[in-house]
Each structure stands twice: as structure tokens, then as C-alpha cells.
Design a protein around this motif. Structure first.
Motif, short mmCIF file in Angstrom:
data_model
loop_
_atom_site.label_atom_id
_atom_site.label_comp_id
_atom_site.label_asym_id
_atom_site.label_seq_id
_atom_site.Cartn_x
_atom_site.Cartn_y
_atom_site.Cartn_z
N VAL A 118 0.82 -1.21 0.00
CA VAL A 118 0.00 0.00 0.00
C VAL A 118 0.85 1.26 0.00
N PHE A 119 1.85 1.32 0.88
CA PHE A 119 2.56 2.58 1.11
C PHE A 119 3.89 2.71 0.38
N VAL A 120 4.46 1.61 -0.08
CA VAL A 120 5.74 1.68 -0.80
C VAL A 120 5.54 1.41 -2.29
N LEU A 121 4.95 0.27 -2.62
CA LEU A 121 4.80 -0.08 -4.03
C LEU A 121 3.81 0.83 -4.74
N HIS A 122 2.77 1.26 -4.04
CA HIS A 122 1.77 2.15 -4.65
C HIS A 122 2.03 3.62 -4.31
N PHE A 123 3.23 3.92 -3.91
CA PHE A 123 3.62 5.31 -3.61
C PHE A 123 3.49 6.16 -4.87
N ARG A 124 2.84 7.31 -4.74
CA ARG A 124 2.69 8.20 -5.89
C ARG A 124 3.80 9.26 -5.86
N PRO A 125 4.37 9.56 -7.01
CA PRO A 125 5.45 10.55 -7.05
C PRO A 125 4.98 11.89 -6.49
N ARG A 126 5.87 12.55 -5.80
CA ARG A 126 5.55 13.87 -5.28
C ARG A 126 6.81 14.72 -5.27
N THR A 127 6.62 16.01 -5.22
CA THR A 127 7.76 16.93 -5.22
C THR A 127 7.89 17.55 -3.84
N ARG B 202 8.39 2.92 -9.09
CA ARG B 202 8.41 3.03 -10.55
C ARG B 202 8.31 1.65 -11.20
N LYS B 203 9.07 0.71 -10.67
CA LYS B 203 9.04 -0.64 -11.22
C LYS B 203 7.68 -1.29 -11.02
N HIS B 204 7.04 -0.98 -9.89
CA HIS B 204 5.73 -1.58 -9.64
C HIS B 204 4.68 -1.01 -10.59
N ARG B 205 4.79 0.27 -10.90
CA ARG B 205 3.86 0.84 -11.88
C ARG B 205 4.07 0.19 -13.25
N VAL C 175 -14.82 -1.98 -11.82
CA VAL C 175 -13.56 -2.10 -12.56
C VAL C 175 -12.88 -0.74 -12.53
N SER C 176 -11.63 -0.71 -12.07
CA SER C 176 -10.92 0.55 -11.93
C SER C 176 -10.28 0.97 -13.25
N PRO C 177 -10.46 2.22 -13.66
CA PRO C 177 -9.81 2.69 -14.89
C PRO C 177 -8.31 2.95 -14.71
N THR C 178 -7.84 2.88 -13.46
CA THR C 178 -6.42 3.17 -13.20
C THR C 178 -5.65 1.93 -12.73
N ALA C 179 -6.21 0.75 -12.97
CA ALA C 179 -5.53 -0.47 -12.52
C ALA C 179 -4.17 -0.65 -13.19
N LYS C 180 -4.02 -0.15 -14.40
CA LYS C 180 -2.74 -0.29 -15.11
C LYS C 180 -1.79 0.88 -14.87
N THR C 181 -2.30 2.00 -14.43
CA THR C 181 -1.44 3.18 -14.25
C THR C 181 -1.24 3.55 -12.79
N LEU C 182 -2.06 2.99 -11.90
CA LEU C 182 -2.07 3.35 -10.48
C LEU C 182 -2.32 4.85 -10.29
N GLY C 183 -2.99 5.44 -11.27
CA GLY C 183 -3.36 6.85 -11.16
C GLY C 183 -2.23 7.82 -11.40
N VAL C 184 -1.12 7.33 -11.95
CA VAL C 184 0.04 8.19 -12.19
C VAL C 184 0.21 8.38 -13.68
N ARG C 185 0.20 9.61 -14.12
CA ARG C 185 0.42 9.90 -15.54
C ARG C 185 1.89 9.73 -15.88
N GLN C 186 2.13 9.12 -17.03
CA GLN C 186 3.51 8.98 -17.48
C GLN C 186 4.06 10.33 -17.90
N ALA C 187 5.32 10.56 -17.55
CA ALA C 187 5.96 11.82 -17.94
C ALA C 187 6.09 11.89 -19.45
N ALA C 188 5.86 13.05 -20.00
CA ALA C 188 5.94 13.21 -21.46
C ALA C 188 7.38 13.10 -21.93
#
Length: 259
Positions: free
Chosen positions: A110-119, A131-134, A246-259
Motif C-alpha cells: 500500500v505505502f511503498v509499491l503504490h507510492f505516488r510521485p511527489r515533489t 516506478r518498477k511496480h507501476r 472495474v478501476s480505470p487506473t488499474a494499469k497506471t495506479l493513477g500516475v500519468r507517465q511523464a511526457a
């Protein structure tokens, strides 16, 4: 009438041609994800559709993480046997490790593998394991993404060894370390097997297999356990499959890929 029999684990010519000069793990990944086909011998190659445990084990040890864990485990077992001095206290450390395992697995997921990037200030915080888990969620069939990344594995094994050996008498520490490494190896084996084309033959594995696939393909906010689901049941993250959308973010974990 032509009788098609199951293959014996060899790659069909079409798979060999498709793989070209790819590395062995890449070839094996391709073999598991490709459709079955009829080879030049007239046998139906079902390596992509079903996988024996024996062949699964051979593939498992083609990857670095299992080899490292087993090597350290063998050294820890050898050290513990050489030291001797067994007592009933040797059961305490393993009991704590096994009791904590469901919750450790849940918390890390929950807290490490699904960690969302932040600044933070000007620094972007996005750990390698997250990153690898995403990437793993984006492509669950890619076997190389199933295993713990080697830099993270090195830190994990070193940290666990330090806790066990520095915090306990040497004999008890080694016993506890052996248990922790066995749990870690079981985690890697179970996770790998779920993502391979091995199909469950026993109710217990079918239970964890189905739950983890629900996590990937139904909703990433549930079913966080991999080897056990005690924490999921206690913490309310093991619903009936039909009770969650069905979650629309199951493949992205809600994180947008950097352009």
C-alpha cells in the motif's frame, strides 16, 4: 483423424523465429504469453497455455532475485547449523516473522509499491520500487518486472540481516534470518507463479491466484496480499469481486507517465 497431443515444453518454430536473439528471460516471457501453435512434429505446443511446476522452477531461477535470495539463505542455514546451540527460544523469532508477514506485505504494497510521485521542494520523490511496480501493473505479463528490483533487494536483505543479527543473540538472529529469507523466497515464488502461465491445481493457490489477478485486472485498491490475505480480510480490502467496480487506473495506479 489427426490427434494433437500436448507439447513437452519445447518452443514451437514460430516462437523460436519470433524470439530471434533475445535474452533467455525475454524468450521465456514471450513463450508464456504467445498463443499455442502446432509445431513441425504435429504436437500441439501448450507451453504458452499451461506450465508445469518443474519448468516454472527452471524459469524462476533464470532471474537474479531468486538466485540471490537462495544463495544468502543457504549461507544463513549453513551458519546456523555450524553454530549450533539450539533451544526453544529459536521458535520465538520465526513466530514473530510469520505473524507479522501478512501485515508487512500489506503495508509495503500500500505505502511503498503504490507510492505516488511527489515533489518536496525542488526534489521529485519517486522510489525505484514504486516506478518498477507501476511498470509491472502496466504490463503484468512481463516476467522481468515481477521480481524485486536488485538494488532494492540488496537493501532489503542487508536491512533484515542487520536487524536480526544486531538485535538478537547470534544463534537466535540466524534462525530468525533464515525464516525471513524463506518468507521472502516464498513471496517471490508465489508472485512469479501467479504471473506465469501455471494454472492453479489446489484450492489454496487458486485463492491467492484469483485475488492477485483481481488486484491487477479488477481494482488496484483491493487485494494487496500476495502470499496471504489475512491483513486484507482484517482491514477490509478483500471484497467480493462483484462488489467493486472495474478501476480505470488499474494499469497506471493513477500516475500519468511523464511526457
Amino acid at each position: 483423424m489427426v490427434h494433437h497431443r500436448r507439447g513437452r515444453g519445447r518452443l514451437c518454430p514460430c516462437l523460436r523465429a519470433r524470439d530471434g536473439g533475445a535474452s533467455r528471460p525475454a524468450q521465456l516471457t514471450a513463450a508464456f504469453s504467445a498463443p499455442a501453435c502446432i509445431g513441425d512434429t504435429g504436437w500441439v505446443n501448450q507451453a504458452a497455455d499451461s506450465l508445469s511446476l518443474r519448468r516454472a522452477a527452471r524459469v524462476f531461477f533464470d532471474f537474479g532475485s531468486p538466485r540471490i535470495i537462495v544463495a544468502v539463505l543457504a549461507a544463513a542455514i549453513a551458519g546456523r547449523v555450524a553454530i549450533g546451540g539450539w533451544s526453544w527460544w529459536d521458535l520465538l523469532g520465526p513466530a514473530v516473522v510469520l505473524a507479522a508477514q501478512p501485515f508487512t506485505e500489506w503495508l509495503i504494497h500500500v505505502f511503498v509499491l503504490h507510492f505516488r510521485p511527489r515533489t518536496v521542494g525542488r526534489v521529485r520523490v519517486d522510489p525505484l520500487v514504486a516506478r518498477k511496480h507501476r511498470a509491472h501493473h502496466a504490463d503484468p505479463r512481463e516476467l522481468s518486472l515481477v521480481f524485486i528490483p536488485l538494488p532494492a533487494l540488496a537493501g532489503l536483505v542487508a536491512g533484515v540481516a542487520a536487524i536480526c543479527l544486531a538485535g538478537l543473540p547470534l544463534e537466535r538472529g540466524l534462525t530468525t534470518l533464515v525464516t525471513a529469507l524463506m518468507v521472502l523466497c516464498t513471496y517471490e515464488w508465489t508472485h512469479y507463479l501467479i504471473h506465469s502461465n501455471y494454472r492453479p491445481r489446489r484450492a489454496l493457490f487458486r485463492y491467492v491466484w484469483r485475488a492477485h489477478r483481481n488486484h491487477h485486472f479488477r481494482n488496484e485498491h483491493y487485494w494487496f496480499g500476495v502470499t496471504v490475505h489475512v491483513a486484507d480480510h482484517l482491514l477490509g480490502t478483500f471484497p467480493e469481486r462483484g462488489d467493486v467496480p472495474v478501476s480505470p487506473t488499474a494499469k497506471t495506479l493513477g500516475v500519468r507517465q511523464a511526457a
